[in-house]
Design an enzyme around this catalytic site. Structure first.
Site, PDB file in Angstrom:
ATOM      1  N   GLU A 115      -4.408  -6.415  15.097  1.00 22.59           N
ATOM      2  CA  GLU A 115      -3.883  -5.115  14.664  1.00 22.59           C
ATOM      3  C   GLU A 115      -4.990  -4.066  14.788  1.00 22.59           C
ATOM      4  O   GLU A 115      -4.718  -2.889  15.010  1.00 22.59           O
ATOM      5  CB  GLU A 115      -3.354  -5.195  13.223  1.00 22.59           C
ATOM      6  CG  GLU A 115      -2.412  -4.054  12.860  1.00 22.59           C
ATOM      7  CD  GLU A 115      -1.624  -4.310  11.566  1.00 22.59           C
ATOM      8  OE1 GLU A 115      -0.557  -4.942  11.631  1.00 22.59           O
ATOM      9  OE2 GLU A 115      -2.065  -3.851  10.509  1.00 22.59           O
ATOM     10  N   LYS A 121       9.412  -0.857  13.563  1.00 21.18           N
ATOM     11  CA  LYS A 121       9.949  -0.644  12.216  1.00 21.18           C
ATOM     12  C   LYS A 121      11.125   0.332  12.265  1.00 21.18           C
ATOM     13  O   LYS A 121      12.162   0.122  11.647  1.00 21.18           O
ATOM     14  CB  LYS A 121       8.865  -0.048  11.304  1.00 21.18           C
ATOM     15  CG  LYS A 121       7.807  -1.017  10.842  1.00 21.18           C
ATOM     16  CD  LYS A 121       6.917  -0.329   9.814  1.00 21.18           C
ATOM     17  CE  LYS A 121       5.646  -1.085   9.555  1.00 21.18           C
ATOM     18  NZ  LYS A 121       4.692  -0.376   8.719  1.00 21.18           N
ATOM     19  N   HIS A 138      -5.652 -32.985  18.344  1.00 21.33           N
ATOM     20  CA  HIS A 138      -4.498 -33.783  18.771  1.00 21.33           C
ATOM     21  C   HIS A 138      -3.346 -32.877  19.175  1.00 21.33           C
ATOM     22  O   HIS A 138      -2.209 -33.336  19.300  1.00 21.33           O
ATOM     23  CB  HIS A 138      -4.067 -34.716  17.642  1.00 21.33           C
ATOM     24  CG  HIS A 138      -5.155 -35.664  17.252  1.00 21.33           C
ATOM     25  ND1 HIS A 138      -5.315 -36.895  17.831  1.00 21.33           N
ATOM     26  CD2 HIS A 138      -6.187 -35.526  16.380  1.00 21.33           C
ATOM     27  CE1 HIS A 138      -6.377 -37.497  17.311  1.00 21.33           C
ATOM     28  NE2 HIS A 138      -6.923 -36.681  16.432  1.00 21.33           N
ATOM     29  N   LYS A 157       0.838  -1.198   0.000  1.00 18.12           N
ATOM     30  CA  LYS A 157       0.000   0.000   0.000  1.00 18.12           C
ATOM     31  C   LYS A 157       0.877   1.253   0.000  1.00 18.12           C
ATOM     32  O   LYS A 157       0.670   2.182  -0.762  1.00 18.12           O
ATOM     33  CB  LYS A 157      -0.922  -0.036   1.219  1.00 18.12           C
ATOM     34  CG  LYS A 157      -1.915   1.081   1.277  1.00 18.12           C
ATOM     35  CD  LYS A 157      -2.882   0.893   2.424  1.00 18.12           C
ATOM     36  CE  LYS A 157      -3.637   2.205   2.618  1.00 18.12           C
ATOM     37  NZ  LYS A 157      -4.507   2.179   3.788  1.00 18.12           N
ATOM     38  N   GLY A 163      -4.834  -1.805   4.924  1.00 17.96           N
ATOM     39  CA  GLY A 163      -4.084  -2.965   4.420  1.00 17.96           C
ATOM     40  C   GLY A 163      -4.745  -4.283   4.788  1.00 17.96           C
ATOM     41  O   GLY A 163      -4.944  -5.157   3.948  1.00 17.96           O
ATOM     42  N   ARG A 164      -5.120  -4.427   6.059  1.00 19.29           N
ATOM     43  CA  ARG A 164      -5.669  -5.722   6.501  1.00 19.29           C
ATOM     44  C   ARG A 164      -7.099  -5.959   6.041  1.00 19.29           C
ATOM     45  O   ARG A 164      -7.678  -7.008   6.309  1.00 19.29           O
ATOM     46  CB  ARG A 164      -5.533  -5.859   8.026  1.00 19.29           C
ATOM     47  CG  ARG A 164      -6.162  -4.744   8.829  1.00 19.29           C
ATOM     48  CD  ARG A 164      -5.740  -4.810  10.301  1.00 19.29           C
ATOM     49  NE  ARG A 164      -6.218  -3.663  11.063  1.00 19.29           N
ATOM     50  CZ  ARG A 164      -5.591  -2.513  11.168  1.00 19.29           C
ATOM     51  NH1 ARG A 164      -4.448  -2.327  10.518  1.00 19.29           N
ATOM     52  NH2 ARG A 164      -6.087  -1.529  11.893  1.00 19.29           N
ATOM     53  N   GLU A 190      10.455  -4.964   4.242  1.00 15.15           N
ATOM     54  CA  GLU A 190      10.451  -6.372   3.823  1.00 15.15           C
ATOM     55  C   GLU A 190      10.118  -6.490   2.339  1.00 15.15           C
ATOM     56  O   GLU A 190      10.810  -7.169   1.573  1.00 15.15           O
ATOM     57  CB  GLU A 190       9.394  -7.165   4.620  1.00 15.15           C
ATOM     58  CG  GLU A 190       9.705  -7.348   6.087  1.00 15.15           C
ATOM     59  CD  GLU A 190       9.133  -6.234   6.956  1.00 15.15           C
ATOM     60  OE1 GLU A 190       8.961  -5.098   6.461  1.00 15.15           O
ATOM     61  OE2 GLU A 190       8.882  -6.510   8.137  1.00 15.15           O
TER      62      GLU A 190
HETATM   63  O1  F6P Z   1       2.204  -4.310   9.857  1.00 16.97           O
HETATM   64  C1  F6P Z   1       1.944  -2.985   9.641  1.00 16.97           C
HETATM   65  C2  F6P Z   1       1.430  -2.710   8.267  1.00 16.97           C
HETATM   66  O2  F6P Z   1       1.355  -1.345   8.117  1.00 16.97           O
HETATM   67  C3  F6P Z   1       0.091  -3.384   8.003  1.00 16.97           C
HETATM   68  O3  F6P Z   1      -0.981  -2.677   8.477  1.00 16.97           O
HETATM   69  C4  F6P Z   1       0.131  -3.538   6.527  1.00 16.97           C
HETATM   70  O4  F6P Z   1      -0.813  -4.457   6.107  1.00 16.97           O
HETATM   71  C5  F6P Z   1       1.549  -4.004   6.332  1.00 16.97           C
HETATM   72  O5  F6P Z   1       2.295  -3.236   7.260  1.00 16.97           O
HETATM   73  C6  F6P Z   1       2.102  -3.850   4.945  1.00 16.97           C
HETATM   74  O6  F6P Z   1       2.104  -2.538   4.510  1.00 16.97           O
HETATM   75  P1  F6P Z   1       2.260  -2.141   2.985  1.00 16.97           P
HETATM   76  O7  F6P Z   1       1.126  -2.745   2.241  1.00 16.97           O
HETATM   77  O8  F6P Z   1       2.242  -0.653   2.960  1.00 16.97           O
HETATM   78  O9  F6P Z   1       3.573  -2.685   2.500  1.00 16.97           O
END
Ligand code: F6P
Length: 530
Positions: A346, A500, A377, A200, A260-261, A206
């Site tokens: 979150e 972060k 189990h 987003k 995002g979520r 990452e």
């Molecule tokens: O984990 C924090 C967060 O901001 C989430 O809310 C989001 O889904 C994720 O990082 C990834 O963010 P982006 O889509 O901006 O890479």
């Protein structure tokens, strides 16, 4: 004011709930009302929620429903669907319901339709082989590069709807762990692989690291001039996508009014479209939209997300339950618990209320779980005989997809058997009656089950794109209701920012080897890396 800002503990209903009996004996409740299953169930299309196996009397249910009224839930629901800026701390609307709507009156509807068309055309072109890799080969593999909401929703849905799979194999790279990236790419032919970078913000460490690693690997194998044929991107940050070198025709926009979520319904669902075909994707949206309308229109006592949220509040705030287990009786739903962990934790892992004050009561619960029967189990021992009260959602399907009745009947007998065992338990008398000889007496206490463990049974006709859409939407609205009653903001996530930032500055120290001032533990761990 966009959302009510009512401290729930100041309401009349909260006080009455505090004084209500917490010792409800579910078995006794069944004995005193032979219609209990009917009274405490809601059917909606192919969904059936039975919440009768809960420690809940009609009186308590009534108080919880009053609590929702006193917290102005109806008005809050309207504010969300009307597109008011209910995500106040980020100054944003919350409109994931709009992107799965099929109604002309929807906010930004033309744009939504345009984006859907773009998803549809692109998916069809890839699936039909019209769009090919740079060496003229048809795509066989898709890799979604994203994390959090840009990964967990797609990964969960692609697995859930594997039965409806297209010809493409879809893979996911999320963790910045380089071994993870290499494990995925080592099996791929770059000439037949399409990479979708989903972020987003397009600033997430990452995702950018993984995308750059893959880009380098791809360039080495097929040549950097071919990136334009093999990389697509989904983001709100269009300039960053351009800098990355992605072909503008392969860029899919996102909007800040979708968190995002909650974004799998948007262009973030591109990997879902490719995995199951556009028509199935649209059925997923239609299912979610049907649940949206159920949530928006049904009275609270017949409203599945509202009832689930109220039950959760009952255990979280009045019984001291800290966790909630989600147990789907379908391997297809194996990623549902981890998807819900982000969606729920979150969203509702907050300790400051909508007035900016520290809350004096419990908010977001801890979500965990795994599929049945595997989990029987693994962790069910603790739910049956441990010291903690753990409400559980049991999710099952009436029909199996491969129509293997023998297996499905066994699966369903476990699905139902567990909720019955959790309710009834096993008394001392029952254990003694079962014992073969008196020497068994010593172990009698260990074989007693107290029972009275609360469960919800969510029975769905069949696992289809539409029913999965409904299921996810149901949980999304449950999150919203809980957030409204707890008087917190569910749509921001400031809590993930600090970690972060710290990772960024520590990266510099790890790379340069020059360690700054830290607590002694952090410092000694950093030294050990040298
Ligand atoms: O984990 C924090 C967060 O901001 C989430 O809310 C989001 O889904 C994720 O990082 C990834 O963010 P982006 O889509 O901006 O890479």
């Amino acid at each position: 004011m966009t959302l009510p800002k009512i401290n729930p503990t100041t309401t009349e209903s909260w006080k009455l709930l505090e004084n209500s009996s917490k010792e409800e004996d579910i078995k006794a409740l069944f004995e005193s009302n032979f219609k209990r299953a009917e009274d405490f169930s809601i059917s909606f299309q192919d969904f059936h929620l039975d919440f009768s196996k809960n420690m809940i009397s009609k009186n308590v249910m009534g108080l919880l429903l009053n609590l929702a009224e006193e917290c102005h839930l109806k008005k809050a629901i309207q504010s969300q669907f009307d597109g008011l800026e209910i995500n106040e701390t980020e100054g944003r609307k919350v409109l994931h319901t709009a992107i799965r709507s099929f109604e002309n009156s929807t906010h930004n509807y033309n744009q939504i339709l345009e984006d859907r068309k773009k998803l549809k055309d692109f998916t069809q072109k890839v699936l039909s082989g019209e769009l090919k890799g740079s060496t003229g080969k048809t795509f066989t593999d898709i890799v979604n590069i994203g994390i959090g909401g840009s990964d967990l929703g797609p990964v969960m849905v692609v697995e859930a709807l594997k039965f409806y799979k297209s010809s493409l194999n879809v893979h996911f790279i999320s963790n910045v762990d380089g071994d993870h990236v290499n494990e995925v790419i080592k099996t791929l032919n770059p000439e037949t692989t399409l990479f979708i970078v989903v972020s987003k913000t397009f600033t997430t460490q990452e995702t950018l690291s993984n995308a750059n690693t893959v880009k380098k690997w791809f360039s080495k194998k097929v040549g950097s001039e071919n990136i334009k044929n093999h990389f697509a991107a989904v983001s709100t940050n269009l300039s960053a996508i351009e800098d990355f070198g992605i072909n503008p025709e392969f860029v899919f926009p996102m909007y800040d009014y979708v968190g995002g979520r909650f974004s799998l319904w948007s262009t973030v669902g591109l990997s879902i479209c490719l995995a199951i075909g556009y028509e199935n994707f649209e059925n997923l949206l239609k299912g979610a939209h049907k649940m949206d309308n159920h949530f928006k229109n049904e009275p609270f006592e017949k409203n599945i997300p509202v009832v689930l949220a109220l039950l959760s509040i009952w255990y979280n705030n009045f019984h001291g339950s800290e966790t909630h287990a989600v147990v789907p009786y379908s391997e297809y739903l194996k990623y549902l618990p981890s998807y819900l962990q982000q969606a729920i934790m979150e969203s509702n892992g907050k300790s400051v209320d909508r007035n900016g004050k520290k809350v004096s009561y419990q908010t977001g619960n801890i979500i965990w779980g795994s599929t049945g029967t595997n989990s029987q189990h693994a962790f069910f021992q603790l739910i049956h005989q441990g010291t903690k009260l753990i409400p559980c959602d049991f999710i099952g399907f009436k029909k199996s997809l491969f129509q293997n009745e023998d297996h499905h009947n066994k699966l369903l007998s476990n699905f139902i058997g567990q909720t019955e065992a959790l309710l009834n338990g096993k008394s001392r008398e029952e254990v003694i009656n079962e014992s073969k000889n008196s020497s068994d007496e010593k172990i009698t206490p260990f074989k007693i089950f107290n029972g009275n463990k609360p469960t919800n049974t969510i029975l769905i006709n069949k696992l289809t794109p539409e029913s999965i859409g409904k299921l996810i939407s149901m949980y999304e609205h449950k999150i919203f209701v809980e957030g409204i009653i707890w008087n917190i903001f569910s749509y921001d996530q400031w809590g993930v920012e600090l970690g972060k930032k710290m990772a960024k500055s520590l990266l510099h120290e790890i790379e340069s080897g020059s360690i700054k001032e830290h607590d002694s533990s952090t410092k000694s761990i950093l030294k050990k890396l040298k």
